[in-house]
Write a protein that holds these residues in place. Structure first.
Motif, short mmCIF file in Angstrom:
data_model
loop_
_atom_site.label_atom_id
_atom_site.label_comp_id
_atom_site.label_asym_id
_atom_site.label_seq_id
_atom_site.Cartn_x
_atom_site.Cartn_y
_atom_site.Cartn_z
N VAL A 1 -3.98 15.18 27.70
CA VAL A 1 -5.21 15.41 28.44
C VAL A 1 -6.27 15.92 27.47
CG1 VAL A 1 -6.31 16.64 30.33
CG2 VAL A 1 -3.92 15.96 30.51
N THR A 2 -7.29 15.12 27.23
CA THR A 2 -8.30 15.45 26.23
C THR A 2 -9.68 15.57 26.89
OG1 THR A 2 -7.05 14.26 24.54
CG2 THR A 2 -9.33 14.78 24.04
N PHE A 3 -10.41 16.62 26.49
CA PHE A 3 -11.76 16.86 26.99
C PHE A 3 -12.72 16.87 25.80
CE2 PHE A 3 -8.68 18.99 29.70
CZ PHE A 3 -9.01 18.50 30.96
N PHE A 4 -13.96 16.51 26.05
CA PHE A 4 -14.92 16.31 24.96
C PHE A 4 -16.19 17.14 25.21
CE2 PHE A 4 -12.37 12.45 25.42
CZ PHE A 4 -11.83 12.36 24.14
N PRO A 5 -16.20 18.41 24.79
CA PRO A 5 -17.39 19.25 25.00
C PRO A 5 -18.50 18.91 24.03
CG PRO A 5 -15.73 20.44 23.76
CD PRO A 5 -15.10 19.13 24.14
N THR A 6 -19.72 19.22 24.43
CA THR A 6 -20.91 19.02 23.59
C THR A 6 -21.69 20.32 23.51
OG1 THR A 6 -22.23 18.27 25.48
CG2 THR A 6 -21.04 16.58 24.24
N ALA A 7 -22.91 20.26 23.00
CA ALA A 7 -23.70 21.47 22.73
C ALA A 7 -24.25 22.12 24.00
CB ALA A 7 -24.84 21.15 21.77
N GLU A 8 -24.05 21.52 25.15
CA GLU A 8 -24.45 22.13 26.42
C GLU A 8 -23.19 22.44 27.23
OE1 GLU A 8 -27.19 19.74 28.55
OE2 GLU A 8 -28.71 19.77 26.96
N TRP A 9 -23.22 23.55 27.97
CA TRP A 9 -22.08 23.90 28.79
C TRP A 9 -21.76 22.77 29.77
CZ3 TRP A 9 -18.76 27.56 27.83
CH2 TRP A 9 -19.16 28.71 27.13
N GLN A 10 -20.48 22.42 29.86
CA GLN A 10 -20.02 21.40 30.80
C GLN A 10 -18.81 21.94 31.56
OE1 GLN A 10 -19.86 18.59 27.28
NE2 GLN A 10 -20.10 17.13 28.95
N HIS A 11 -18.64 21.45 32.77
CA HIS A 11 -17.48 21.84 33.58
C HIS A 11 -16.44 20.74 33.50
CE1 HIS A 11 -15.32 24.02 36.67
NE2 HIS A 11 -15.15 22.89 37.34
N PHE A 12 -15.18 21.11 33.21
CA PHE A 12 -14.08 20.17 33.10
C PHE A 12 -12.99 20.52 34.11
CE2 PHE A 12 -16.07 20.41 28.92
CZ PHE A 12 -16.26 19.06 28.61
N SER A 13 -12.25 19.50 34.51
CA SER A 13 -11.21 19.75 35.51
C SER A 13 -10.08 18.74 35.36
CB SER A 13 -11.81 19.64 36.91
OG SER A 13 -10.81 19.65 37.91
N MET A 14 -8.87 19.17 35.69
CA MET A 14 -7.78 18.23 35.92
C MET A 14 -7.01 18.71 37.16
SD MET A 14 -4.93 18.83 32.93
CE MET A 14 -3.98 20.34 32.78
N THR A 15 -6.55 17.77 37.95
CA THR A 15 -5.89 18.10 39.20
C THR A 15 -4.60 17.30 39.33
OG1 THR A 15 -6.94 16.35 40.50
CG2 THR A 15 -8.15 18.42 40.30
N GLY A 16 -3.75 17.76 40.24
CA GLY A 16 -2.50 17.06 40.50
C GLY A 16 -1.59 17.93 41.33
N THR A 17 -0.28 17.84 41.08
CA THR A 17 0.70 18.64 41.81
C THR A 17 1.64 19.33 40.84
OG1 THR A 17 2.15 16.71 42.04
CG2 THR A 17 0.65 17.18 43.87
N LEU A 18 2.17 20.47 41.27
CA LEU A 18 3.14 21.19 40.47
C LEU A 18 4.49 20.49 40.57
CD1 LEU A 18 2.26 24.86 41.45
CD2 LEU A 18 1.59 23.61 39.39
N GLY A 19 5.12 20.25 39.44
CA GLY A 19 6.41 19.58 39.43
C GLY A 19 7.56 20.54 39.71
N ARG A 20 8.77 19.99 39.72
CA ARG A 20 9.94 20.79 40.10
C ARG A 20 10.24 21.92 39.14
NH1 ARG A 20 14.77 17.94 37.66
NH2 ARG A 20 13.89 16.37 36.27
N HIS A 21 9.87 21.78 37.87
CA HIS A 21 10.13 22.86 36.91
C HIS A 21 9.07 23.94 36.94
CE1 HIS A 21 12.56 19.52 35.01
NE2 HIS A 21 13.45 20.47 35.21
N ALA A 22 8.04 23.78 37.78
CA ALA A 22 7.04 24.83 37.95
C ALA A 22 7.54 25.92 38.89
CB ALA A 22 5.74 24.24 38.49
N ALA A 23 8.74 25.74 39.45
CA ALA A 23 9.29 26.75 40.36
C ALA A 23 9.46 28.09 39.67
CB ALA A 23 10.61 26.28 40.95
N ASP A 24 9.81 28.08 38.36
CA ASP A 24 9.98 29.36 37.67
C ASP A 24 8.76 29.75 36.85
OD1 ASP A 24 10.25 27.50 35.66
OD2 ASP A 24 12.17 28.21 34.91
N SER A 25 8.12 28.79 36.19
CA SER A 25 6.97 29.14 35.35
C SER A 25 6.20 27.88 34.95
CB SER A 25 7.44 29.86 34.08
OG SER A 25 8.26 29.00 33.29
#
Length: 291
Positions: free
Chosen positions: A162-186
């Motif tokens: 997952v790569t984001f490309f910031p520039t000299a002005e503030w930008q808002h970035f986001s990624m979305t999805g679902t927590l997988g089975r191994h997210a149960a602990d951390s």
């Protein structure tokens, strides 16, 4: 710059106990084995700022949020990770005046010295022939939308793409999805900045689960502390965890390993713990403290 897609997720677990000035957030990031040098907190813009001097491997300039303990209970909860970023520098020939921020799944097994077969069985994945390969099989974050190209992913599992490309002005970035089975602990996540030299700034970082902040750092407006909203009020003073009512307490270190616990208590001494960053689950409250 590709279009940024924002999805709202739906409901909540716990909020991060952060101070308004952001200096405590900076301490947390530095305590997480950061390889970024001379990272500073800018009080005016409420952001973390640092300089990458030379181009190299993405991980040559890297810092990590603290491990997020139990963001889900094995359910495929919706998540969003969002932040604001700015970059000042020459960029590259292909993308002038543009920086490069890569997110990777941070659960590492490279130094694991036990049985790979047993570890893979415990994780419920196919057996791997090298410990470092296991991180590519762990389902912590399953990404659905983000700033990037769809071909970056194999099945949506977050590894190093997952790569984001910031520039000299503030930008808002986001990624979305679902927590997988191994997210149960951390869940572990790493920022990598080493590919393109220049000055990077990051603020308003949030890890959102089911529509509510689970963790947030360098916020422009002070977040509400968990101890102010949870049914159980909890805090640490004089090396003692204090709870407003009897509760089960579990203390985790920065790697998400439980190092101390007690059942149905209002106080628990942590004087015997080594210096470092810790996360304590006190009933339905979560607090973080540094010894």
């Amino acid at each position: 710059m590709k279009k940024i897609y924002l999805l709202s997720a739906v409901a909540c677990l716990v909020a991060f106990n952060a101070k308004a000035d952001g200096n405590s957030d900076l301490d947390l990031f530095k305590a997480s084995n950061s390889s970024v040098k001379d990272m500073v907190f800018d009080q005016v813009s409420n952001c973390a700022t640092f300089k990458v001097n030379d181009a190299g491997d993405p991980w040559s300039a890297q810092f990590n949020p603290p491990t997020w303990i139990k963001p889900s209970k094995g359910r495929s909860e919706a998540f969003e990770i969002c932040f604001d970023a700015m970059y000042v520098g020459e960029g590259t020939t292909d993308q002038p005046n543009t920086g490069n921020i890569t997110f990777i799944q941070g659960r590492q097994f490279g130094g694991f010295a036990g049985s790979l077969a047993e570890l893979c069985t415990a994780l419920g994945i196919a057996e791997q022939d090298a410990a470092w390969k296991i991180q590519n099989e762990v389902d912590q974050l399953i990404v659905e939308t983000y700033t990037g190209a769809a071909e970056d992913f194999a099945g949506g599992r977050l590894t190093r793409n997952v790569t984001f490309f910031p520039t000299a002005e503030w930008q808002h970035f986001s990624m979305t999805g679902t927590l997988g089975r191994h997210a149960a602990d951390s869940v572990d996540l790493e920022f990598e900045f080493g590919r393109v030299p220049g000055t990077y700034s990051v603020k308003n970082f949030q890890f959102i689960v089911k529509g509510e902040p689970f963790a947030q750092y360098f916020m422009s407006a002070a977040p509400v502390a968990i101890a102010e909203t949870a049914a159980i009020k909890a805090y640490v003073a004089n090396n003692v965890i204090n709870a407003s009512e009897a509760a089960d307490v579990v203390v985790y270190n920065i790697n998400g390993v439980a190092v101390k616990s007690a059942k149905n208590v209002t106080k628990l001494s942590v004087a015997d713990l080594k210096a470092g960053l810790y996360i304590a689950k006190v009933g339905n409250a979560t607090i973080k403290f540094v010894k």
